[in-house]
Scaffold this motif. Structure first.
Motif, PDB file in Angstrom:
ATOM      1  N   THR A   1      53.624   7.549  -9.379  1.00 61.37           N
ATOM      2  CA  THR A   1      54.652   7.903  -8.401  1.00 61.37           C
ATOM      3  C   THR A   1      54.130   8.925  -7.407  1.00 61.37           C
ATOM      4  O   THR A   1      54.312   8.799  -6.191  1.00 61.37           O
ATOM      5  CB  THR A   1      55.897   8.462  -9.110  1.00 61.37           C
ATOM      6  N   GLN A   2      53.449   9.954  -7.905  1.00 61.09           N
ATOM      7  CA  GLN A   2      52.813  10.945  -7.044  1.00 61.09           C
ATOM      8  C   GLN A   2      51.326  10.657  -7.029  1.00 61.09           C
ATOM      9  O   GLN A   2      50.665  10.721  -8.062  1.00 61.09           O
ATOM     10  CB  GLN A   2      53.071  12.367  -7.568  1.00 61.09           C
ATOM     11  N   ALA A   3      50.788  10.295  -5.870  1.00 64.54           N
ATOM     12  CA  ALA A   3      49.363   9.977  -5.789  1.00 64.54           C
ATOM     13  C   ALA A   3      48.534  11.140  -6.338  1.00 64.54           C
ATOM     14  O   ALA A   3      48.795  12.298  -6.014  1.00 64.54           O
ATOM     15  CB  ALA A   3      48.960   9.688  -4.349  1.00 64.54           C
ATOM     16  N   PRO A   4      47.518  10.845  -7.174  1.00 62.51           N
ATOM     17  CA  PRO A   4      46.738  11.917  -7.806  1.00 62.51           C
ATOM     18  C   PRO A   4      45.592  12.433  -6.939  1.00 62.51           C
ATOM     19  O   PRO A   4      44.670  13.069  -7.445  1.00 62.51           O
ATOM     20  CB  PRO A   4      46.200  11.239  -9.064  1.00 62.51           C
ATOM     21  N   PHE A   5      45.641  12.158  -5.654  1.00 62.39           N
ATOM     22  CA  PHE A   5      44.626  12.649  -4.724  1.00 62.39           C
ATOM     23  C   PHE A   5      45.215  12.625  -3.323  1.00 62.39           C
ATOM     24  O   PHE A   5      46.278  12.033  -3.090  1.00 62.39           O
ATOM     25  CB  PHE A   5      43.341  11.818  -4.792  1.00 62.39           C
TER      26      PHE A   5
ATOM     27  N   SER B   1      35.313  13.811  -5.927  1.00 56.31           N
ATOM     28  CA  SER B   1      34.686  13.719  -7.243  1.00 56.31           C
ATOM     29  C   SER B   1      35.252  12.541  -8.014  1.00 56.31           C
ATOM     30  O   SER B   1      36.435  12.218  -7.887  1.00 56.31           O
ATOM     31  CB  SER B   1      34.913  15.004  -8.041  1.00 56.31           C
ATOM     32  N   THR B   2      34.400  11.915  -8.832  1.00 61.33           N
ATOM     33  CA  THR B   2      34.854  10.877  -9.766  1.00 61.33           C
ATOM     34  C   THR B   2      34.920  11.399 -11.196  1.00 61.33           C
ATOM     35  O   THR B   2      35.306  10.662 -12.095  1.00 61.33           O
ATOM     36  CB  THR B   2      33.898   9.668  -9.750  1.00 61.33           C
ATOM     37  N   SER B   3      34.543  12.658 -11.415  1.00 63.50           N
ATOM     38  CA  SER B   3      34.418  13.184 -12.780  1.00 63.50           C
ATOM     39  C   SER B   3      35.664  13.005 -13.642  1.00 63.50           C
ATOM     40  O   SER B   3      35.567  12.530 -14.783  1.00 63.50           O
ATOM     41  CB  SER B   3      34.010  14.653 -12.749  1.00 63.50           C
ATOM     42  N   PRO B   4      36.866  13.379 -13.169  1.00 61.58           N
ATOM     43  CA  PRO B   4      38.043  13.203 -14.030  1.00 61.58           C
ATOM     44  C   PRO B   4      38.244  11.747 -14.446  1.00 61.58           C
ATOM     45  O   PRO B   4      38.617  11.472 -15.599  1.00 61.58           O
ATOM     46  CB  PRO B   4      39.201  13.694 -13.153  1.00 61.58           C
ATOM     47  N   PHE B   5      37.986  10.823 -13.530  1.00 65.85           N
ATOM     48  CA  PHE B   5      38.147   9.398 -13.828  1.00 65.85           C
ATOM     49  C   PHE B   5      37.076   8.918 -14.802  1.00 65.85           C
ATOM     50  O   PHE B   5      37.375   8.284 -15.815  1.00 65.85           O
ATOM     51  CB  PHE B   5      38.087   8.602 -12.530  1.00 65.85           C
ATOM     52  N   ARG B   6      35.832   9.239 -14.525  1.00 66.33           N
ATOM     53  CA  ARG B   6      34.723   8.720 -15.332  1.00 66.33           C
ATOM     54  C   ARG B   6      34.689   9.313 -16.734  1.00 66.33           C
ATOM     55  O   ARG B   6      34.227   8.659 -17.672  1.00 66.33           O
ATOM     56  CB  ARG B   6      33.393   8.971 -14.617  1.00 66.33           C
ATOM     57  N   GLN B   7      35.182  10.538 -16.899  1.00 64.45           N
ATOM     58  CA  GLN B   7      35.194  11.123 -18.238  1.00 64.45           C
ATOM     59  C   GLN B   7      36.078  10.333 -19.201  1.00 64.45           C
ATOM     60  O   GLN B   7      35.875  10.399 -20.412  1.00 64.45           O
ATOM     61  CB  GLN B   7      35.666  12.580 -18.174  1.00 64.45           C
ATOM     62  N   ALA B   8      37.011   9.587 -18.675  1.00 61.69           N
ATOM     63  CA  ALA B   8      37.903   8.796 -19.522  1.00 61.69           C
ATOM     64  C   ALA B   8      37.132   7.808 -20.383  1.00 61.69           C
ATOM     65  O   ALA B   8      37.542   7.506 -21.509  1.00 61.69           O
ATOM     66  CB  ALA B   8      38.927   8.054 -18.659  1.00 61.69           C
TER      67      ALA B   8
ATOM     68  N   LEU C   1      43.135  11.744 -13.434  1.00 63.82           N
ATOM     69  CA  LEU C   1      43.250  12.140 -12.036  1.00 63.82           C
ATOM     70  C   LEU C   1      44.582  12.838 -11.781  1.00 63.82           C
ATOM     71  O   LEU C   1      44.644  13.828 -11.042  1.00 63.82           O
ATOM     72  CB  LEU C   1      43.121  10.911 -11.130  1.00 63.82           C
ATOM     73  N   TYR C   2      45.634  12.310 -12.390  1.00 62.89           N
ATOM     74  CA  TYR C   2      46.965  12.915 -12.251  1.00 62.89           C
ATOM     75  C   TYR C   2      46.961  14.355 -12.783  1.00 62.89           C
ATOM     76  O   TYR C   2      47.434  15.283 -12.112  1.00 62.89           O
ATOM     77  CB  TYR C   2      47.994  12.074 -13.015  1.00 62.89           C
ATOM     78  N   VAL C   3      46.393  14.545 -13.974  1.00 63.71           N
ATOM     79  CA  VAL C   3      46.368  15.883 -14.574  1.00 63.71           C
ATOM     80  C   VAL C   3      45.462  16.811 -13.769  1.00 63.71           C
ATOM     81  O   VAL C   3      45.798  17.980 -13.543  1.00 63.71           O
ATOM     82  CB  VAL C   3      45.906  15.818 -16.046  1.00 63.71           C
TER      83      VAL C   3
END
Length: 417
Positions: A41-45, A260-267, A396-398
């Protein structure tokens, strides 16, 4: 401070069935799959960073776009292609060349005009000049040192292309805001590059090559740059750098955006920090598909374990996880099932204590993001791209929530840039 997420065609299928793991047979990926800004709902970027190398590829390799996707992007433009108006938050698009993809080449593979055609033709808001990345960090090495010969060459190429880019952007009256790139190997070399870019006329400057640097090294470079920057007009973008705890310090040095892609890639790339929360991270619960795990398939082919036994352990682990989420069983049989299956597909790593912590705290129940509320425990199951990418979207949201908290912002606040 704006956060741009680098695009790599990361989408999820909204019709994916988590129990049967089936998709709609009539699904068309480009038409039906959704980006993070459509799912949440709220874009994370605040925007997307799109690299020419990802879209068009280089002489050394193809990009991640199919021919049809590439043609569609050029034909429709970025706003329509990425469905920026389908989400709930206005987003911007920044373009770069993807210097990491041609780091081993002698010279960047794109001309200045080719890059301008890409940015202007796709309707980007910001466009970064062609650059040649420098990976080394030697704070005491000067330009005259023989060890710096290649670094100096790359910096000079980057600055020369930045000047040509600036002149061509003016001559062509482009619709995007141009950014020069500062590449360096030391605080002083970064400061020298920024001074040159300001002399050319740039008020927006991207700082490249800082991904491998530790936080004190980045801050040392920013401190040196601060001695030469025009405090009234010059603003910086950090390429590939995310240090959420340092955003206020970065802002003091004139940084107004980063990607950064770090939050996404750490998943799905990290060994343990897979699921973000406002105060920490949790390990994801690994239940790989029998037919999708190379190590397990090799053991089955060798006759070390039967395929039926592996499938039984896989199904049991998934069933017990869902029963636990429904409050039908307690934690012990779930951890036991995960351990039994892990002994078959892994046999080396003991994650039982980490699994127990994830299960005991049930962090997905406390999360307000649309994904955790919708799919429950599936968000923390490490299994296939549909779950793993959704967990990346959650991260990404967090991350964006943490970024707001660091800046004292609320979801409605506008960025000062």
């Amino acid at each position: 401070m704006k956060f741009f997420f680098p695009d790599s065609q990361d989408q999820v299928d909204p019709g994916f069935h988590f129990v049967t793991e089936e998709r709609d047979p009539f699904r068309v990926r480009q038409r039906d799959d959704q980006y993070a800004h459509e799912v949440l709902t709220q874009a994370p970027f605040d925007g997307l960073l799109v690299s020419k190398a990802i879209v068009d590829g280089t002489a050394a390799g193809t990009g991640k776009y199919t021919v049809a996707q590439r043609h569609r992007l050029y034909r429709e433009g970025a706003r329509r292609f990425f469905r920026l108006d389908h989400g709930h938050t206005p987003l911007e698009i920044m373009g770069d060349c993807g210097a990491f993809s041609y780091v081993t080449e002698e010279y960047p593979p794109y001309s200045v005009d080719e890059v301008i055609d890409f940015y202007d033709g796709c309707g980007f808001h910001y466009g970064i000049a062609v650059d040649h990345v420098i990976f080394q960090y030697e704070p005491k090495t000067t330009r005259d040192d023989k060890r710096a010969e290649e670094w100096v060459r790359r910096q000079d190429i980057t600055l020369d292309l930045a000047e040509k880019f600036w002149q061509r952007c003016k001559a062509r009256r482009v619709s995007f805001a141009p950014l020069g790139v500062a590449q360096g190997w030391s605080p002083q070399s970064y400061a020298d590059a920024v001074k040159t870019l300001q002399d050319i006329g740039y008020q927006r400057i991207a700082l490249g090559g800082m991904v491998p640097l530790k936080t004190p090294e980045i801050l040392a470079c920013l401190a040196a740059i601060d001695q030469v920057r025009d405090h009234d007009t010059t603003r910086f973008h950090l390429l590939g750098v995310s240090r959420c705890d340092e955003v206020r310090t970065f802002a003091d040095y004139g940084v107004t955006s980063f990607d950064s892609t770090s939050p996404f890639r750490q998943a799905f790339k990290d060994d343990r920090d897979n699921y973000y929360t406002p105060t920490g991270t949790y390990v994801a619960l690994r239940v790989p598909q029998v037919d999708g795990n190379a190590k397990l398939k090799a053991r089955i082919r060798s006759g070390e374990i039967s395929q039926n036994r592996a499938l039984e352990l896989e199904r049991t682990a998934l069933t017990r996880l869902r029963q636990y989420d429904a409050d039908e069983i307690d934690i012990d049989p779930v951890v036991h099932a995960l351990d039994e299956y892990s002994a078959v597909w892994d046999g080396k790593s003991d994650r039982s204590s980490q699994y127990r912590a994830t299960l005991a705290d049930r962090p997905w129940r406390a999360c307000a993001c649309d994904l955790c509320k919708t799919i429950g425990i599936e968000i923390v199951i490490f299994r296939g791209s549909e779950r793993n990418k959704r967990r990346g979207f959650h991260n990404l949201y967090v991350f964006e929530q943490r970024l707001r908290a660091q800046q004292g912002r609320t979801p409605c606040d506008q960025d000062p840039t």
